[in-house]
Motif scaffolding. Structure first.
Motif, PDB file in Angstrom:
ATOM      1  N   VAL A   1     -70.615   0.394  21.991  1.00  0.00           N
ATOM      2  CA  VAL A   1     -71.193  -0.511  20.993  1.00  0.00           C
ATOM      3  C   VAL A   1     -72.710  -0.505  21.153  1.00  0.00           C
ATOM      4  O   VAL A   1     -73.222  -0.849  22.224  1.00  0.00           O
ATOM      5  N   ASN A   2     -73.423  -0.087  20.112  1.00  0.00           N
ATOM      6  CA  ASN A   2     -74.895  -0.115  20.134  1.00  0.00           C
ATOM      7  C   ASN A   2     -75.488   0.544  21.380  1.00  0.00           C
ATOM      8  O   ASN A   2     -76.393  -0.007  22.030  1.00  0.00           O
ATOM      9  N   GLY A   3     -74.974   1.684  21.756  1.00  0.00           N
ATOM     10  CA  GLY A   3     -75.501   2.412  22.910  1.00  0.00           C
ATOM     11  C   GLY A   3     -74.965   1.971  24.249  1.00  0.00           C
ATOM     12  O   GLY A   3     -75.239   2.598  25.273  1.00  0.00           O
ATOM     13  N   LYS A   4     -74.207   0.875  24.284  1.00  0.00           N
ATOM     14  CA  LYS A   4     -73.573   0.428  25.525  1.00  0.00           C
ATOM     15  C   LYS A   4     -72.185   1.058  25.613  1.00  0.00           C
ATOM     16  O   LYS A   4     -71.419   1.031  24.648  1.00  0.00           O
ATOM     17  N   ASN A   5     -71.879   1.608  26.785  1.00  0.00           N
ATOM     18  CA  ASN A   5     -70.628   2.337  26.957  1.00  0.00           C
ATOM     19  C   ASN A   5     -69.836   1.812  28.150  1.00  0.00           C
ATOM     20  O   ASN A   5     -70.411   1.333  29.132  1.00  0.00           O
ATOM     21  N   SER A   6     -68.531   1.918  28.059  1.00  0.00           N
ATOM     22  CA  SER A   6     -67.657   1.521  29.165  1.00  0.00           C
ATOM     23  C   SER A   6     -66.423   2.412  29.176  1.00  0.00           C
ATOM     24  O   SER A   6     -65.885   2.755  28.114  1.00  0.00           O
ATOM     25  N   ILE A   7     -66.000   2.796  30.378  1.00  0.00           N
ATOM     26  CA  ILE A   7     -64.790   3.603  30.547  1.00  0.00           C
ATOM     27  C   ILE A   7     -63.944   2.972  31.642  1.00  0.00           C
ATOM     28  O   ILE A   7     -64.436   2.640  32.724  1.00  0.00           O
ATOM     29  N   LYS A   8     -62.667   2.776  31.352  1.00  0.00           N
ATOM     30  CA  LYS A   8     -61.708   2.282  32.336  1.00  0.00           C
ATOM     31  C   LYS A   8     -60.522   3.232  32.377  1.00  0.00           C
ATOM     32  O   LYS A   8     -60.088   3.737  31.342  1.00  0.00           O
ATOM     33  N   GLU A   9     -59.998   3.438  33.577  1.00  0.00           N
ATOM     34  CA  GLU A   9     -58.827   4.290  33.726  1.00  0.00           C
ATOM     35  C   GLU A   9     -57.725   3.550  34.468  1.00  0.00           C
ATOM     36  O   GLU A   9     -57.993   2.778  35.396  1.00  0.00           O
ATOM     37  N   PHE A  10     -56.488   3.800  34.048  1.00  0.00           N
ATOM     38  CA  PHE A  10     -55.321   3.143  34.628  1.00  0.00           C
ATOM     39  C   PHE A  10     -54.217   4.184  34.837  1.00  0.00           C
ATOM     40  O   PHE A  10     -54.186   5.216  34.167  1.00  0.00           O
ATOM     41  N   SER A  11     -53.296   3.871  35.752  1.00  0.00           N
ATOM     42  CA  SER A  11     -52.188   4.771  36.049  1.00  0.00           C
ATOM     43  C   SER A  11     -50.867   4.010  35.924  1.00  0.00           C
ATOM     44  O   SER A  11     -50.757   2.850  36.345  1.00  0.00           O
ATOM     45  N   PHE A  12     -49.866   4.670  35.346  1.00  0.00           N
ATOM     46  CA  PHE A  12     -48.550   4.077  35.141  1.00  0.00           C
ATOM     47  C   PHE A  12     -47.473   5.026  35.669  1.00  0.00           C
ATOM     48  O   PHE A  12     -47.568   6.239  35.466  1.00  0.00           O
ATOM     49  N   GLN A  13     -46.472   4.459  36.312  1.00  0.00           N
ATOM     50  CA  GLN A  13     -45.388   5.256  36.876  1.00  0.00           C
ATOM     51  C   GLN A  13     -44.156   5.208  35.965  1.00  0.00           C
ATOM     52  O   GLN A  13     -43.860   4.186  35.348  1.00  0.00           O
ATOM     53  N   LYS A  14     -43.442   6.321  35.910  1.00  0.00           N
ATOM     54  CA  LYS A  14     -42.248   6.422  35.062  1.00  0.00           C
ATOM     55  C   LYS A  14     -41.235   5.333  35.376  1.00  0.00           C
ATOM     56  O   LYS A  14     -40.620   4.764  34.465  1.00  0.00           O
ATOM     57  N   ILE A  15     -41.071   5.006  36.663  1.00  0.00           N
ATOM     58  CA  ILE A  15     -40.057   4.033  37.063  1.00  0.00           C
ATOM     59  C   ILE A  15     -40.313   2.662  36.429  1.00  0.00           C
ATOM     60  O   ILE A  15     -39.374   1.887  36.194  1.00  0.00           O
ATOM     61  N   GLY A  16     -41.570   2.356  36.125  1.00  0.00           N
ATOM     62  CA  GLY A  16     -41.893   1.060  35.535  1.00  0.00           C
ATOM     63  C   GLY A  16     -41.685   0.993  34.035  1.00  0.00           C
ATOM     64  O   GLY A  16     -41.674  -0.093  33.460  1.00  0.00           O
ATOM     65  N   TRP A  17     -41.532   2.174  33.382  1.00  0.00           N
ATOM     66  CA  TRP A  17     -41.398   2.226  31.927  1.00  0.00           C
ATOM     67  C   TRP A  17     -40.227   3.103  31.492  1.00  0.00           C
ATOM     68  O   TRP A  17     -40.227   3.656  30.392  1.00  0.00           O
ATOM     69  N   GLU A  18     -39.232   3.201  32.350  1.00  0.00           N
ATOM     70  CA  GLU A  18     -38.068   4.038  32.071  1.00  0.00           C
ATOM     71  C   GLU A  18     -37.377   3.582  30.786  1.00  0.00           C
ATOM     72  O   GLU A  18     -37.083   2.397  30.587  1.00  0.00           O
TER      73      GLU A  18
END
Length: 268
Positions: A217-234
């Protein structure tokens, strides 16, 4: 004026199918206010369904056509009474009144695109949704979800909610199906009618999915990363959503209004 650019569907050789559908324009001002969203965003009808309200103001899910628009989903400035001057003309507007009936397993009204294609945590995937979005008007709670990764199983399958919350861009994550939401602020101080560029990318293999969220937004940037395991979303099929999920159930809470000047969805 530059013309809109559309990346068409591409098929790879051998046994790998690659689909890259871009529903957007490199120049937002090339959008045509006189045409419905299905014309301005050429891949919209093939990639998404729409959740909005029918003539009795009850929730419905419809198959989009090129000329579909109504009081809740329309092209910006298609009429003098439906024109927000701070947003490019022809942008796709999602108008969600507070207090309207919600879809099953929810308490809030929504006008949202729902991707037709699903994917799963743990499978080999490379999928992405991105867009340019404006929060035009906030409801009483000052909270609107404008993009999601949702699941086809009731009881807590919102893997990601990307929301504007009183000027902050907040990512809500559920590490496992049915978990309570964990929130992370990506950017703060985002005003109404400021353009928000975002990209949500999910890559998976070997029983894991990695999620990258980028916001600018207006030259301001943000990056977030997350990890998910198959067992939690089977057993949960996931799909992208975009639009306006108004987080106000109070009938006197005012309408939430969101506009998109570009949207892109890719399955690689």
């Amino acid at each position: 004026m530059k013309a809109c650019k559309l990346n068409r569907v591409k098929f790879a050789t051998k046994s790998i199918l690659v689909i890259s559908v871009v529903v957007g324009c490199s120049n937002a001002f090339a959008l045509d206010a006189g045409k419905a969203p299905g014309f301005n965003f050429p891949g919209l009808t093939s990639s998404y369904l729409l959740q909005d309200f029918n003539g009795m103001n009850l929730p419905e899910e419809v198959a989009l056509t090129k000329d579909y628009q109504n009081s809740y989903f329309y092209s910006n400035c298609y009429s003098p009474n439906n024109c927000y001057r701070s947003v490019p003309e022809g942008s796709m507007v999602f108008f969600a009144p507070s207090g309207f009936r919600s879809t099953p397993n929810s308490s809030y009204p929504r006008v949202e695109l729902r991707a037709k294609r699903t994917f799963s945590v743990g499978q080999e995937i490379d999928v992405e949704q991105s867009g340019s979005v404006y929060i035009v008007q906030n409801p009483k709670t000052k909270s609107i979800i404008f993009a999601q990764i949702h699941g086809d199983k009731s009881g807590g399958s919102e893997l990601l909610k990307l929301r504007w919350k009183d000027g902050a861009i907040v990512a809500g994550i559920k590490s496992r199906f049915g978990d309570s939401e964990s929130q992370s602020t990506l950017l703060a101080g985002v005003k109404l009618n400021e353009k928000i560029d975002y990209k949500i990318e999910a890559k998976g293999k070997d029983g894991e999915m990695r999620l990258s969220i980028k916001v600018s937004v207006n030259g301001k940037n943000s990056i977030k990363e997350f990890s998910f395991q198959k067992i939690g979303w089977e057993g949960v099929g996931l799909y992208f959503k975009a639009g306006n999920y108004n987080q106000t159930s109070d009938p006197d809470g005012a309408a939430a209004i969101v506009a998109y000047s570009a949207i892109n969805i890719e399955y690689r």
